[in-house]
Design a protein around this motif. Structure first.
Motif, PDB file in Angstrom:
ATOM      1  N   ARG A  24       0.871  -1.369  -0.037  1.00 50.84           N
ATOM      2  CA  ARG A  24      -0.210   0.286  -0.215  1.00 50.84           C
ATOM      3  C   ARG A  24       0.666   1.016  -0.196  1.00 50.84           C
ATOM      4  O   ARG A  24       0.172   2.334  -1.066  1.00 50.84           O
ATOM      5  CB  ARG A  24      -0.439   0.338   1.237  1.00 50.84           C
ATOM      6  N   MET A  25       1.996   1.207   0.799  1.00 49.19           N
ATOM      7  CA  MET A  25       2.983   1.863   0.724  1.00 49.19           C
ATOM      8  C   MET A  25       2.733   2.564  -0.440  1.00 49.19           C
ATOM      9  O   MET A  25       4.063   4.220  -0.712  1.00 49.19           O
ATOM     10  CB  MET A  25       3.947   1.949   1.707  1.00 49.19           C
ATOM     11  N   ILE A  26       3.461   1.246  -1.641  1.00 48.69           N
ATOM     12  CA  ILE A  26       4.412   1.966  -2.713  1.00 48.69           C
ATOM     13  C   ILE A  26       3.444   2.302  -3.420  1.00 48.69           C
ATOM     14  O   ILE A  26       3.727   3.168  -4.000  1.00 48.69           O
ATOM     15  CB  ILE A  26       5.127   0.005  -3.581  1.00 48.69           C
ATOM     16  N   VAL A  27       1.997   2.379  -3.646  1.00 49.57           N
ATOM     17  CA  VAL A  27       1.086   2.298  -4.389  1.00 49.57           C
ATOM     18  C   VAL A  27       0.784   3.743  -4.386  1.00 49.57           C
ATOM     19  O   VAL A  27       0.744   4.127  -5.351  1.00 49.57           O
ATOM     20  CB  VAL A  27      -0.102   1.253  -3.909  1.00 49.57           C
ATOM     21  N   ASN A  28       1.048   4.268  -2.941  1.00 47.37           N
ATOM     22  CA  ASN A  28       0.399   6.021  -2.251  1.00 47.37           C
ATOM     23  C   ASN A  28       1.147   6.210  -2.535  1.00 47.37           C
ATOM     24  O   ASN A  28       1.459   7.895  -2.890  1.00 47.37           O
ATOM     25  CB  ASN A  28       0.586   5.374  -0.729  1.00 47.37           C
ATOM     26  N   LEU A  29       2.501   5.955  -3.122  1.00 45.95           N
ATOM     27  CA  LEU A  29       4.115   6.185  -3.691  1.00 45.95           C
ATOM     28  C   LEU A  29       3.722   7.286  -5.651  1.00 45.95           C
ATOM     29  O   LEU A  29       4.380   8.076  -5.878  1.00 45.95           O
ATOM     30  CB  LEU A  29       5.143   5.966  -3.551  1.00 45.95           C
ATOM     31  N   ASN A  30       2.643   6.592  -6.071  1.00 46.29           N
ATOM     32  CA  ASN A  30       2.192   6.254  -7.775  1.00 46.29           C
ATOM     33  C   ASN A  30       1.286   7.696  -7.351  1.00 46.29           C
ATOM     34  O   ASN A  30       0.469   7.760  -6.630  1.00 46.29           O
ATOM     35  CB  ASN A  30       1.984   5.022  -7.590  1.00 46.29           C
TER      36      ASN A  30
END
Length: 257
Positions: A198-204
């Motif tokens: 989720r953290m990676i996706v939110n960085l998108n």
């Protein structure tokens, strides 16, 4: 002022480039521009049946959730991919006469923007068909759409400059887009992801823009000032960096075409 005057001088050419891009895309097509309306609708029907039944996603108005993700990501995909090859595709013209090279990138973004407006009509039709309540927050949809267009322009300028010098970028970006499809919450709810994913996706950056779009368009929610500002800063930095990279590289384009 010099840049503004130069842009005004070549503005008619920009209109011609945009019209050419649209005509080429739908040349010899019976339905023509109507495909910008039909494509997202047909894909929404197929994916809604598959994912809502197979994976049992518990999302309110899943068809709208899916369609909104499709519309925004398809625009980003189409506009940046077209912008990436815009200089290479117009090499013959660039070698003959002087034309501000950014116009070719801008024309691809502009022609894709016409398509997203048509696709947006498809979203409105689905909302009417499903009897989804229309609300005043929908007028704020111009903000995330504006963010998306400017962000795509910044990325397009970077890709166009790199692709002229390094042709491998074209192939690598195709792979990157495949990965980005899964790192953008188009078909799945972000709440189902593990914390680290989720953290990676939110960085998108596309995730933030898409969340704002869905909030104002579907869920009658006004995002916080912080959410607007974060996306604005990301978009602004991307555009400035894209302009800088393109400006630094454009004088060498003719040597690599």
């Amino acid at each position: 002022m010099t840049y503004i005057e130069n842009f005004k001088k070549f503005q008619p050419l920009l209109y011609e480039l945009v019209a050419r891009d649209v005509k080429i895309k739908y040349r010899k097509s019976v339905l023509g521009v109507l495909w910008t309306l039909l494509n997202p609708l047909l894909m929404m029907v197929i994916l809604s049946i598959v994912f809502s039944n197979l994976f049992k996603f518990d999302i309110e108005n899943y068809s709208l959730y899916l369609l909104s993700g499709q519309i925004l990501f398809n625009f980003y995909n189409e506009s940046t991919s077209g912008a990436m090859t815009s200089i290479l595709g117009n090499a013959a013209l660039i070698k003959k006469v002087y034309i501000p090279k950014y116009l070719f990138v801008l024309s691809r973004i502009a022609s894709s923007s016409i398509n997203i407006l048509s696709s947006f009509c498809a979203l409105i039709l689905v909302m009417l068909f499903t009897r989804t309540e229309l609300h005043f927050t929908m007028f704020l949809v111009v903000i995330p759409l504006g963010y998306l267009i400017v962000f795509s322009l910044g990325i397009g300028l970077i890709l166009a400059a790199l692709a002229v010098k390094f042709r491998d970028v074209i192939h690598l970006y195709t792979v990157f887009l495949t990965a980005l499809t899964y790192l953008t919450p188009i078909i799945y709810p972000i709440s189902m992801l593990p914390d680290w994913v989720r953290m990676i996706v939110n960085l998108n950056p596309l995730t933030g823009i898409l969340n704002i779009f869905r909030d104002v368009m579907i869920y009658n929610t006004v995002p916080t000032i912080g959410e607007f500002l974060i996306s604005f800063v990301v978009v602004a930095v991307t555009l400035v960096f894209g302009l800088w990279v393109f400006y630094k590289q454009q004088d060498e384009f003719i040597l690599n075409l």
